[in-house]
Design an enzyme around this catalytic site. Sequence first.
Site, PDB file in Angstrom:
ATOM      1  N   TRP A  33       0.837  -1.214   0.000  1.00 49.82           N
ATOM      2  CA  TRP A  33       0.000   0.000   0.000  1.00 49.82           C
ATOM      3  C   TRP A  33       0.874   1.267   0.000  1.00 49.82           C
ATOM      4  O   TRP A  33       2.014   1.233   0.464  1.00 49.82           O
ATOM      5  CB  TRP A  33      -0.964   0.008   1.195  1.00 49.82           C
ATOM      6  CG  TRP A  33      -0.291   0.081   2.550  1.00 49.82           C
ATOM      7  CD1 TRP A  33       0.106  -0.980   3.314  1.00 49.82           C
ATOM      8  CD2 TRP A  33       0.066   1.265   3.290  1.00 49.82           C
ATOM      9  NE1 TRP A  33       0.694  -0.533   4.479  1.00 49.82           N
ATOM     10  CE2 TRP A  33       0.680   0.837   4.497  1.00 49.82           C
ATOM     11  CE3 TRP A  33      -0.066   2.635   3.062  1.00 49.82           C
ATOM     12  CZ2 TRP A  33       1.158   1.728   5.472  1.00 49.82           C
ATOM     13  CZ3 TRP A  33       0.420   3.528   4.033  1.00 49.82           C
ATOM     14  CH2 TRP A  33       1.006   3.056   5.205  1.00 49.82           C
ATOM     15  N   GLU A  76       7.149   8.727  13.924  1.00 49.68           N
ATOM     16  CA  GLU A  76       7.421   8.122  12.614  1.00 49.68           C
ATOM     17  C   GLU A  76       8.288   9.037  11.758  1.00 49.68           C
ATOM     18  O   GLU A  76       9.162   8.567  11.031  1.00 49.68           O
ATOM     19  CB  GLU A  76       6.107   7.838  11.870  1.00 49.68           C
ATOM     20  CG  GLU A  76       5.201   6.799  12.521  1.00 49.68           C
ATOM     21  CD  GLU A  76       5.690   5.360  12.344  1.00 49.68           C
ATOM     22  OE1 GLU A  76       6.669   5.145  11.606  1.00 49.68           O
ATOM     23  OE2 GLU A  76       5.094   4.462  12.949  1.00 49.68           O
ATOM     24  N   GLU A 113       8.956   1.892   6.350  1.00 49.69           N
ATOM     25  CA  GLU A 113       8.602   2.782   7.467  1.00 49.69           C
ATOM     26  C   GLU A 113       8.284   4.204   6.988  1.00 49.69           C
ATOM     27  O   GLU A 113       7.436   4.890   7.548  1.00 49.69           O
ATOM     28  CB  GLU A 113       9.750   2.841   8.483  1.00 49.69           C
ATOM     29  CG  GLU A 113       9.882   1.622   9.377  1.00 49.69           C
ATOM     30  CD  GLU A 113       8.781   1.549  10.424  1.00 49.69           C
ATOM     31  OE1 GLU A 113       8.126   2.571  10.702  1.00 49.69           O
ATOM     32  OE2 GLU A 113       8.568   0.447  10.962  1.00 49.69           O
ATOM     33  N   HIS A 116       4.802   5.562   6.696  1.00 52.69           N
ATOM     34  CA  HIS A 116       3.965   5.814   7.884  1.00 52.69           C
ATOM     35  C   HIS A 116       3.873   7.305   8.213  1.00 52.69           C
ATOM     36  O   HIS A 116       2.788   7.855   8.367  1.00 52.69           O
ATOM     37  CB  HIS A 116       4.500   5.039   9.097  1.00 52.69           C
ATOM     38  CG  HIS A 116       4.552   3.563   8.869  1.00 52.69           C
ATOM     39  ND1 HIS A 116       5.191   2.689   9.728  1.00 52.69           N
ATOM     40  CD2 HIS A 116       4.054   2.795   7.857  1.00 52.69           C
ATOM     41  CE1 HIS A 116       5.068   1.456   9.262  1.00 52.69           C
ATOM     42  NE2 HIS A 116       4.393   1.492   8.133  1.00 52.69           N
ATOM     43  N   GLU A 166       8.835  -2.382  17.721  1.00 53.89           N
ATOM     44  CA  GLU A 166       7.898  -2.603  16.610  1.00 53.89           C
ATOM     45  C   GLU A 166       6.563  -3.113  17.145  1.00 53.89           C
ATOM     46  O   GLU A 166       5.502  -2.737  16.644  1.00 53.89           O
ATOM     47  CB  GLU A 166       8.465  -3.599  15.586  1.00 53.89           C
ATOM     48  CG  GLU A 166       9.694  -3.109  14.844  1.00 53.89           C
ATOM     49  CD  GLU A 166       9.399  -2.049  13.781  1.00 53.89           C
ATOM     50  OE1 GLU A 166       8.248  -1.618  13.625  1.00 53.89           O
ATOM     51  OE2 GLU A 166      10.353  -1.640  13.113  1.00 53.89           O
ATOM     52  N   THR A 169       4.708  -0.155  18.783  1.00 52.63           N
ATOM     53  CA  THR A 169       4.053   0.737  17.813  1.00 52.63           C
ATOM     54  C   THR A 169       2.866   0.034  17.154  1.00 52.63           C
ATOM     55  O   THR A 169       1.865   0.674  16.828  1.00 52.63           O
ATOM     56  CB  THR A 169       5.025   1.244  16.715  1.00 52.63           C
ATOM     57  OG1 THR A 169       5.778   0.151  16.227  1.00 52.63           O
ATOM     58  CG2 THR A 169       5.961   2.302  17.226  1.00 52.63           C
ATOM     59  N   ASP A 198       2.060  -3.278   9.176  1.00 52.53           N
ATOM     60  CA  ASP A 198       3.488  -3.170   8.819  1.00 52.53           C
ATOM     61  C   ASP A 198       4.356  -3.375  10.058  1.00 52.53           C
ATOM     62  O   ASP A 198       5.348  -4.090  10.029  1.00 52.53           O
ATOM     63  CB  ASP A 198       3.815  -1.756   8.282  1.00 52.53           C
ATOM     64  CG  ASP A 198       3.390  -1.552   6.827  1.00 52.53           C
ATOM     65  OD1 ASP A 198       2.701  -2.421   6.279  1.00 52.53           O
ATOM     66  OD2 ASP A 198       3.763  -0.501   6.263  1.00 52.53           O
ATOM     67  N   GLU A 199       3.965  -2.709  11.147  1.00 46.44           N
ATOM     68  CA  GLU A 199       4.770  -2.792  12.370  1.00 46.44           C
ATOM     69  C   GLU A 199       4.842  -4.243  12.855  1.00 46.44           C
ATOM     70  O   GLU A 199       5.876  -4.686  13.351  1.00 46.44           O
ATOM     71  CB  GLU A 199       4.184  -1.916  13.490  1.00 46.44           C
ATOM     72  CG  GLU A 199       3.890  -0.460  13.120  1.00 46.44           C
ATOM     73  CD  GLU A 199       5.111   0.392  12.825  1.00 46.44           C
ATOM     74  OE1 GLU A 199       6.201  -0.147  12.613  1.00 46.44           O
ATOM     75  OE2 GLU A 199       4.947   1.632  12.789  1.00 46.44           O
ATOM     76  N   HIS A 202       7.371  -6.166  10.837  1.00 51.74           N
ATOM     77  CA  HIS A 202       8.730  -5.782  11.245  1.00 51.74           C
ATOM     78  C   HIS A 202       9.090  -6.416  12.586  1.00 51.74           C
ATOM     79  O   HIS A 202      10.210  -6.886  12.793  1.00 51.74           O
ATOM     80  CB  HIS A 202       8.845  -4.248  11.340  1.00 51.74           C
ATOM     81  CG  HIS A 202       8.626  -3.558  10.032  1.00 51.74           C
ATOM     82  ND1 HIS A 202       8.354  -2.207   9.944  1.00 51.74           N
ATOM     83  CD2 HIS A 202       8.629  -4.016   8.758  1.00 51.74           C
ATOM     84  CE1 HIS A 202       8.210  -1.885   8.655  1.00 51.74           C
ATOM     85  NE2 HIS A 202       8.360  -2.962   7.932  1.00 51.74           N
TER      86      HIS A 202
HETATM   87 FE   FE2 Z   1       6.335   2.892  11.655  1.00 54.78          FE
HETATM   88 FE   FE2 Z   2       8.160   0.429  12.992  1.00 52.72          FE
END
Ligand code: FE2
Ligand code: FE2
Length: 331
Positions: A33, A76, A113, A116, A166, A169, A198-199, A202
């Site tokens: 995305w 971020e 990242e 974000h 990670e 967040t 996403d976090e 990670h």
């Molecule tokens: Fe992030």
């Molecule tokens: Fe992150």
Amino acid sequence: MSTKNIRLEVMQAIEPQVAGFMEDFLIPIEDIWQPSDFLPDSQNDRFLEDVEELRGESKELGYDFWVTMVADTITEEALPTYESWLMDVEGVDQHSGKDNGWSKWVRAWTAEENRHGDVLNKYLYLSGRVNMREVEITTQHLISDGFDIGTDRDPYKNFVYTTFQELATNISHKRVGQMAKKKGNALLGKMCTIIAGDEMRHHLAYREFVKTIFGEDPSGMMLAFADMMKKKIVMPAHFLRESGGTIGTAFENFSNCAQRLGVYTAMDYIEILKKLNAYWKLETVRSLNEEAEKARDYLLKLPARLERIATRMKFPEDQYRFKWVEANGMV
Ligand SMILES: [Fe+2]
Ligand SMILES: [Fe+2]
């Protein structure tokens, strides 16, 4: 052999596996995305109407919510600090001529990242609910102030930190998304939830790095983990300040706000630690030296100890007024 040399050897031994980690935990650039997927399209004739709608939906969300959104965004946006820090870690090498797997990882992670802060910043700007100039000043301060997360250039400590952070967040973006959704703001809810996704990927990657290191150097990894937990995992924005403020003052006020809202609490910190202890199967790690045995003991007992402390913790109830969010935004 010195601790530093052992770490370098371990990082070099794992390096051939990093390409596989990237394939497992990152998403190809063409498929993932992008901020535009969640924002009004400025090439579309409906752009201004869509922005109107976004602003209308934003009115439902209260002061604390916007403070949290701003602090998450600024955290971020300070990505240059994190990338330069990680590029400097022992074993991450972009200069050796062969551009090793670890430096490729750091770049690809940074590239994911970077979306974000981008999407959050644009959303905040369009919402009309925050003082963007104050937000920008704080961001510039934070990048300029840098951070010190107590990891030094040690890959073991840095990967404990990133594993932990990670997931932290992931939790806070997810909760902010739920709050937005509850107030009828579906788009913002979706946006925060996808960032949280996403976090999570990670987190799973860094968790795997640590697990792999446990296989190579169990005592060294155990000691590094215990050392990080003794120091406590500080948040990446711990130096946060507002315009005219001194270093770190805004962070304390923001933490109280996040705690009060339940976006990220002392109990979440303990839950993360429990999950890490379980995933790395601390109880069953073999061939530890005497010092590392003690470190394991400390880590296994730590969640219960922190729980006793957390139940006694008190947080100020009164709302601190941040310059980021206008007083007329108070709800
Ligand atoms: Fe992030
Ligand atoms: Fe992150």
